[in-house]
Design a protein around this motif. Structure first.
Motif, short mmCIF file in Angstrom:
data_model
loop_
_atom_site.label_atom_id
_atom_site.label_comp_id
_atom_site.label_asym_id
_atom_site.label_seq_id
_atom_site.Cartn_x
_atom_site.Cartn_y
_atom_site.Cartn_z
N ALA A 122 -2.92 -0.05 3.02
CA ALA A 122 -1.57 0.48 2.82
C ALA A 122 -1.50 1.99 3.01
CB ALA A 122 -1.06 0.10 1.43
N ARG A 149 5.64 2.51 5.42
CA ARG A 149 5.04 1.90 4.23
C ARG A 149 6.09 1.21 3.37
NH1 ARG A 149 0.47 4.60 0.41
NH2 ARG A 149 0.24 2.87 -1.03
N SER A 207 6.94 -1.97 5.05
CA SER A 207 5.80 -2.86 4.93
C SER A 207 5.74 -3.52 3.56
CB SER A 207 4.51 -2.09 5.20
OG SER A 207 3.40 -2.90 4.95
N GLU A 208 6.08 -2.78 2.53
CA GLU A 208 5.99 -3.30 1.18
C GLU A 208 7.23 -4.09 0.76
OE1 GLU A 208 5.08 0.20 -1.06
OE2 GLU A 208 3.00 0.24 -0.37
N ARG A 245 -3.16 -3.93 -0.43
CA ARG A 245 -2.50 -5.13 0.09
C ARG A 245 -2.67 -6.26 -0.90
NH1 ARG A 245 0.57 -4.60 4.78
NH2 ARG A 245 -0.36 -2.97 6.02
#
Length: 141
Positions: A29, A40, A43-44, A103
């Protein structure tokens, strides 16, 4: 474009799709920037969308590859094999994320992977024959 050229292009696309999945889900991450970095955050917070899109792309290429090789290969047996292998990749990448810093493996991401798989294969089945005929300038089968 010849059928042989199309198959070569689809082979490259297949390799890139698998590589893209491995990179996208297995990169730590912190490599995506600080906690507030846009990549990020996406992505999260929207990981299900990324997972679904990646696996839809992979499955679509797999379906097109089967259809381009020979429409007769787009059978229940080949589709079942593709489903098993793609589901195994989805499961493997989720489990591998348990070992990657920052992750985690989530059932939602895994379900997004499987949903993407079905969308990709379904899309290939629906538009694949017409797309392949158009790209190869051959009559649709």
């Amino acid at each position: 474009m010849s059928r042989h050229q199309l198959l070569s292009l689809l082979n490259v696309a297949l390799s890139l799709a698998i590589l893209g999945i491995l990179i996208a889900v297995l990169v730590p991450a912190e490599w995506l920037g600080s906690a507030n970095a846009p990549l990020r955050r996406v992505s999260e917070r929207e990981s299900w969308l990324i997972h679904g899109t990646l696996f839809a792309s992979l499955s679509g290429v797999v379906g097109l590859r089967l259809l381009a090789a020979a429409p007769s290969q787009f059978t229940r047996g080949w589709i079942l094999l593709a489903v098993v292998l793609i589901a195994a990749l989805a499961t493997g990448t989720e489990l591998a994320q348990l070992r990657v810093h920052g992750r985690d493996a989530t059932p939602g991401d895994w379900l997004a992977d499987l949903t993407g798989m079905w969308l990709g294969l379904g899309t290939a089945a629906l538009i694949g024959p017409t797309l392949i005929a158009w790209l190869t300038s051959e009559p649709a089968r």
